[in-house]
Design an enzyme around this catalytic site. Structure first.
Site, mmCIF file in Angstrom:
data_model
loop_
_atom_site.group_PDB
_atom_site.id
_atom_site.type_symbol
_atom_site.label_atom_id
_atom_site.label_comp_id
_atom_site.label_asym_id
_atom_site.label_seq_id
_atom_site.Cartn_x
_atom_site.Cartn_y
_atom_site.Cartn_z
ATOM 1 N N GLU A 1 82.500 -39.780 116.275
ATOM 2 C CA GLU A 1 82.305 -38.540 115.618
ATOM 3 C C GLU A 1 83.445 -37.698 115.811
ATOM 4 O OE1 GLU A 1 80.419 -35.249 117.531
ATOM 5 O OE2 GLU A 1 79.472 -34.557 115.724
ATOM 6 N N ASP B 1 70.003 -34.010 118.282
ATOM 7 C CA ASP B 1 71.487 -33.356 119.041
ATOM 8 C C ASP B 1 70.894 -32.263 119.944
ATOM 9 O OD1 ASP B 1 73.813 -34.241 119.981
ATOM 10 O OD2 ASP B 1 74.945 -33.661 118.531
ATOM 11 N N HIS C 1 68.627 -39.281 120.601
ATOM 12 C CA HIS C 1 69.628 -38.553 120.937
ATOM 13 C C HIS C 1 69.212 -37.132 121.004
ATOM 14 C CE1 HIS C 1 74.298 -38.325 120.725
ATOM 15 N NE2 HIS C 1 74.024 -37.160 120.987
ATOM 16 N N HIS D 1 78.754 -41.675 123.165
ATOM 17 C CA HIS D 1 79.076 -40.881 122.054
ATOM 18 C C HIS D 1 80.345 -41.314 121.402
ATOM 19 C CE1 HIS D 1 76.357 -37.573 123.514
ATOM 20 N NE2 HIS D 1 76.719 -37.117 122.275
HETATM 21 ZN ZN LIG Z 1 75.175 -35.448 121.505
#
Ligand SMILES: [Zn+2]
Length: 312
Positions: free
Chosen positions: A191, A274, A7, A188
């Protein structure tokens, strides 16, 4: 064992020096007027998600032609190699680079060409996951269709962007189409949105969860809810990005981050970067942080089981 990064966003990982050089080459004024490009892009102290995301408008502005995109892809893979990575999965929303002289296919070819150059030099294998931006329904549909069209040039499909109010199920048709073509899916979830979004991602074909940290909220007094049980039992890979979660204000500090508990409970946790540029981080830095939190044998968090890999 080979080390993987699962990721990492291509537009979130430019080298500051490259950003400056590319800005000069196209006379991109917003960056030329800045004294220190590195600290400009470092959004560690951003107060809002908007402030964090604003940085991407400037990297994307530099990714508008074949040679710039190719260079950025090559350097991303080179940096991963220097951090000991053998397999690099990179993701990008291709339509951000489409303009009157650059087609979607050229964007993908430029990225893969950069990856190939890095493989020829260092042996690192890199693959591209295409992202649809979930706040733009048309973009998700277009990216899903593009995935089907170029399935041999990519390794997966994802949706990125704001999670809240944009659950995966809004795009069920696109996910189904992509899945039916045999393309790998990561989403995703968990989060910006809670446990429901993780369950929704699974129901829409996600083989891995991007972030997924909030699965911890489905465990109360050691009792596992349905989604947490499912994620644990199926050992669904969680693509955890510690520093990024703090910079987008999900957690106040490293000690508040649930990674240690996730590892202790036996979840299938992988450590990721990320956005290296905006979070001023690297694979090595994330390993150090995980080690500092008391996780033993942190390198294991990069060792992805081959049977789960998005690479053939
Ligand atoms: Zn991401």
């Amino acid at each position: 064992m080979l080390k993987h990064i699962l990721h990492d966003h291509l537009d979130g990982g430019l080298r500051p020096a490259t950003a400056l050089e590319l800005a000069k080459s196209i006379n991109y004024k917003p960056l030329l007027e800045i004294e220190d490009v590195e600290s400009f892009f470092d959004r560690s102290l951003s107060n809002s998600l908007e402030e964090y995301l604003e940085a991407f408008t400037h990297t994307i502005a530099l990714m508008q032609n074949f040679s710039s995109i190719e260079r950025i892809a090559f350097e991303a893979a080179e940096d991963m190699h220097k951090n000991g990575i053998d397999y690099y999965e990179s993701r990008y929303a291709p339509f951000y680079s489409v303009n009157s002289s650059t087609t979607p296919l050229e964007v993908i070819d430029a990225i893969n060409s950069g990856f190939k150059l890095a493989e020829d030099s260092y042996g690192i294998k890199s693959g591209l996951i295409l992202c649809g931006m979930r706040h733009d329904a048309e973009d998700v549909i277009n990216v899903a269709n593009l995935c089907v069209e170029v399935k041999d040039k990519i390794i997966g499909f994802d949706i990125a962007g704001p999670e809240l109010n944009y659950p995966p199920s809004l795009f069920s048709e696109s996910f189904k189409k992509v899945k039916d073509t045999g393309i790998n899916i990561t989403i995703h979830a968990g989060e910006g949105d809670g446990v429901n979004s993780i369950n929704d991602a699974l129901e829409n074909g996600a083989m891995r969860i991007g972030h997924g940290v909030r699965i911890i909220e489905d465990i109360n007094d050691e009792k596992f809810g349905n989604t947490a049980s499912k994620i644990l039992d199926l050992q669904v890979p969680l693509e955890i990005c510690i520093t990024s979660n703090i910079h987008t204000n999900m957690y106040e500090d490293y000690d508040s981050h649930p990674i240690v508990d996730l590892v202790d409970y036996g979840f299938n946790v992988y450590l990721n970067t990320d956005n290296r540029l905006m979070s001023n981080t690297s694979v090595s830095n994330e390993l150090e942080i995980a080690k500092g939190l008391g996780i033993e044998n942190v390198e294991k968090l990069l060792m992805y089981s081959a049977s789960d890999s998005f690479f053939d």
